[in-house]
Design a protein around this motif. Structure first.
Motif, PDB file in Angstrom:
ATOM      1  N   LEU A  94     -18.956  16.702  12.713  1.00 32.45           N
ATOM      2  CA  LEU A  94     -20.196  17.307  12.223  1.00 32.45           C
ATOM      3  C   LEU A  94     -20.454  16.934  10.771  1.00 32.45           C
ATOM      4  CD1 LEU A  94     -22.579  19.244  12.608  1.00 32.45           C
ATOM      5  CD2 LEU A  94     -21.068  21.129  11.953  1.00 32.45           C
ATOM      6  N   LEU A  95     -19.411  16.962   9.942  1.00 29.88           N
ATOM      7  CA  LEU A  95     -19.563  16.607   8.532  1.00 29.88           C
ATOM      8  C   LEU A  95     -19.958  15.137   8.376  1.00 29.88           C
ATOM      9  CD1 LEU A  95     -16.533  18.516   6.946  1.00 29.88           C
ATOM     10  CD2 LEU A  95     -18.961  19.150   6.874  1.00 29.88           C
ATOM     11  N   LEU A  96     -19.334  14.267   9.172  1.00 34.74           N
ATOM     12  CA  LEU A  96     -19.689  12.854   9.120  1.00 34.74           C
ATOM     13  C   LEU A  96     -21.130  12.627   9.551  1.00 34.74           C
ATOM     14  CD1 LEU A  96     -16.428  11.232  10.569  1.00 34.74           C
ATOM     15  CD2 LEU A  96     -17.242  11.131   8.209  1.00 34.74           C
ATOM     16  N   LEU A 131     -23.616  14.829   9.316  1.00 32.12           N
ATOM     17  CA  LEU A 131     -24.499  15.331   8.266  1.00 32.12           C
ATOM     18  C   LEU A 131     -24.541  14.379   7.073  1.00 32.12           C
ATOM     19  CD1 LEU A 131     -23.579  19.138   8.299  1.00 32.12           C
ATOM     20  CD2 LEU A 131     -25.641  18.067   9.216  1.00 32.12           C
ATOM     21  N   ALA A 132     -23.392  13.813   6.720  1.00 36.96           N
ATOM     22  CA  ALA A 132     -23.303  12.970   5.526  1.00 36.96           C
ATOM     23  C   ALA A 132     -23.913  11.594   5.724  1.00 36.96           C
ATOM     24  CB  ALA A 132     -21.845  12.839   5.093  1.00 36.96           C
ATOM     25  N   PHE A 133     -23.708  11.003   6.919  1.00 33.68           N
ATOM     26  CA  PHE A 133     -24.105   9.611   7.116  1.00 33.68           C
ATOM     27  C   PHE A 133     -25.322   9.429   8.001  1.00 33.68           C
ATOM     28  CE2 PHE A 133     -19.584   9.381   6.049  1.00 33.68           C
ATOM     29  CZ  PHE A 133     -19.646   8.492   4.984  1.00 33.68           C
ATOM     30  N   PHE A 134     -25.863  10.506   8.559  1.00 30.44           N
ATOM     31  CA  PHE A 134     -27.076  10.383   9.360  1.00 30.44           C
ATOM     32  C   PHE A 134     -28.149  11.374   8.919  1.00 30.44           C
ATOM     33  CE2 PHE A 134     -29.831  11.489  12.927  1.00 30.44           C
ATOM     34  CZ  PHE A 134     -30.301  10.239  13.288  1.00 30.44           C
ATOM     35  N   PHE A 135     -27.828  12.659   8.950  1.00 33.07           N
ATOM     36  CA  PHE A 135     -28.843  13.675   8.675  1.00 33.07           C
ATOM     37  C   PHE A 135     -29.346  13.591   7.232  1.00 33.07           C
ATOM     38  CE2 PHE A 135     -30.227  17.995   7.588  1.00 33.07           C
ATOM     39  CZ  PHE A 135     -31.154  18.202   8.590  1.00 33.07           C
ATOM     40  N   TYR A 136     -28.408  13.551   6.261  1.00 38.51           N
ATOM     41  CA  TYR A 136     -28.822  13.499   4.856  1.00 38.51           C
ATOM     42  C   TYR A 136     -29.595  12.221   4.535  1.00 38.51           C
ATOM     43  CZ  TYR A 136     -28.607  13.002  -0.192  1.00 38.51           C
ATOM     44  OH  TYR A 136     -28.937  12.804  -1.509  1.00 38.51           O
ATOM     45  N   PRO A 137     -29.117  11.018   4.964  1.00 39.47           N
ATOM     46  CA  PRO A 137     -29.913   9.814   4.696  1.00 39.47           C
ATOM     47  C   PRO A 137     -31.298   9.845   5.333  1.00 39.47           C
ATOM     48  CG  PRO A 137     -27.674   9.216   5.251  1.00 39.47           C
ATOM     49  CD  PRO A 137     -27.814  10.682   5.543  1.00 39.47           C
ATOM     50  N   ALA A 138     -31.392  10.447   6.537  1.00 40.43           N
ATOM     51  CA  ALA A 138     -32.691  10.516   7.202  1.00 40.43           C
ATOM     52  C   ALA A 138     -33.660  11.410   6.423  1.00 40.43           C
ATOM     53  CB  ALA A 138     -32.518  11.027   8.626  1.00 40.43           C
ATOM     54  N   ILE A 139     -33.182  12.570   5.974  1.00 39.74           N
ATOM     55  CA  ILE A 139     -34.041  13.489   5.223  1.00 39.74           C
ATOM     56  C   ILE A 139     -34.421  12.897   3.865  1.00 39.74           C
ATOM     57  CG2 ILE A 139     -34.186  15.769   4.164  1.00 39.74           C
ATOM     58  CD1 ILE A 139     -34.351  15.758   7.218  1.00 39.74           C
ATOM     59  N   SER A 140     -33.430  12.326   3.164  1.00 37.21           N
ATOM     60  CA  SER A 140     -33.725  11.744   1.856  1.00 37.21           C
ATOM     61  C   SER A 140     -34.649  10.538   1.994  1.00 37.21           C
ATOM     62  CB  SER A 140     -32.418  11.343   1.157  1.00 37.21           C
ATOM     63  OG  SER A 140     -31.716  10.366   1.913  1.00 37.21           O
ATOM     64  N   GLY A 141     -34.463   9.750   3.058  1.00 38.69           N
ATOM     65  CA  GLY A 141     -35.349   8.621   3.284  1.00 38.69           C
ATOM     66  C   GLY A 141     -36.781   9.062   3.524  1.00 38.69           C
ATOM     67  N   PHE A 142     -36.949  10.138   4.278  1.00 39.55           N
ATOM     68  CA  PHE A 142     -38.291  10.680   4.518  1.00 39.55           C
ATOM     69  C   PHE A 142     -38.928  11.109   3.198  1.00 39.55           C
ATOM     70  CE2 PHE A 142     -41.130  14.261   5.626  1.00 39.55           C
ATOM     71  CZ  PHE A 142     -42.010  13.577   6.447  1.00 39.55           C
TER      72      PHE A 142
END
Length: 291
Positions: A18-20, A22-33
């Motif tokens: 889950l941490l991986l 959030l760190a390598f998919f969810f956060y980059p997707a939100i920040s990219g948006f």
């Protein structure tokens, strides 16, 4: 062990994944948006919030529209030909033929190779091998490097993708064919149904779930094609094979338009999502057991 403690143990086992995620998919997707609404260059700590300007400019960008037309044309041909050949091979390899296991292994071998490696290999084949074969045999079509012609370069990329990417959908179709009840085929044969009638009335409805999976994977892969472009044409000749995925890379990494390139990636994300939802809804109506 109590239910609460058992649930805590299960959660602890899933926590690293889950941490991986959030760190390598969810956060980059939100920040990219978020960055898609800015003029960030990808390096500077200073950037300006421009709202939807990037999205408006993209729809007026002739380079993006050209890349979109190329990507859609590439996707249409690649998906249709690849899945059709994968289905034919799956049916042949599911029948009682000699050396079936060996042939399956041979056809699946390209799937273990990286896309970039395959692209480089085929680039050399189109550049050096096939022209010499064509010259020696007197075949004009083979005597030229099709990647050097803006009208034929796309077909070289499609051929490469089909050779490398046909194995995965073939295996998925083979798994679906094993679930088709044999008694239905036997009953239809007794009733005088032709092979085509048995395929469209019995086999195909049972293959709809596998067809859905293959379509989503094939469409996503074709709309985001990048590796083959880099290895074989670098977007040329004359930007004739510049896909949207490659254009995003050029804007973000080479031209320092990270915010603009991220906005283009959002368009691709929405395109893949909308097309996938529509095709799943349409095909689910054809599935066996559905009214």
């Amino acid at each position: 062990m109590s239910m609460r403690r058992s649930g805590l143990v299960y959660f602890m086992f899933t926590l690293p994944a889950l941490l991986l995620y959030l760190a390598f998919f969810f956060y980059p997707a939100i920040s990219g948006f978020f960055y898609s609404f800015t003029n960030w260059d990808g390096i500077s700590k200073v950037y300006k919030f421009v709202g939807i300007k990037n999205y408006i400019d993209i729809m007026k960008d002739t380079r993006f529209l050209h890349a979109l037309r190329f990507t859609l044309y590439y996707t249409m041909i690649d998906v249709i030909v690849k899945l059709l050949l994968a289905l034919i091979l799956a049916m042949l390899l599911s029948s009682n033929i000699k050396l079936r296991g060996l042939i399956r292994s041979v056809y699946f071998f390209p799937a273990v190779l990286s896309l970039l490696t395959v692209g480089l290999i085929f680039n050399q084949m189109f550049y050096a091998v096939l022209p010499r074969i064509g010259e020696s045999l007197g075949i004009e079509l083979l005597s030229r490097n099709i990647l050097a012609n803006k009208d034929t370069a796309v077909y070289g990329i499609i051929l490469t993708n089909i050779w490398q990417g046909i194995s995965i959908p073939m295996v998925i179709f083979m798994a679906g064919l094993s679930s088709v009840p044999k008694d239905l085929h036997e009953a239809a044969t007794i009733d005088g149904a032709s092979p085509f009638q048995r395929f469209f009335s019995i086999t195909l409805p049972f293959l709809i779930p596998m067809l859905n999976v293959n379509l989503v994977l094939a469409i996503k892969g074709a709309l985001t094609v990048f590796d083959y472009i880099v290895a074989m044409t670098d977007g040329g000749p004359a930007q004739a094979t510049e896909s949207i995925g490659y254009l995003i890379y050029r804007h973000g990494m080479n031209e320092m338009k990270f915010g603009y390139g991220t906005a283009e990636s959002i368009y691709i994300f929405l395109m893949v999502g909308i097309i996938s939802i529509i095709q799943i809804k349409v095909l689910n109506r054809k599935e066996a057991g559905q009214q």
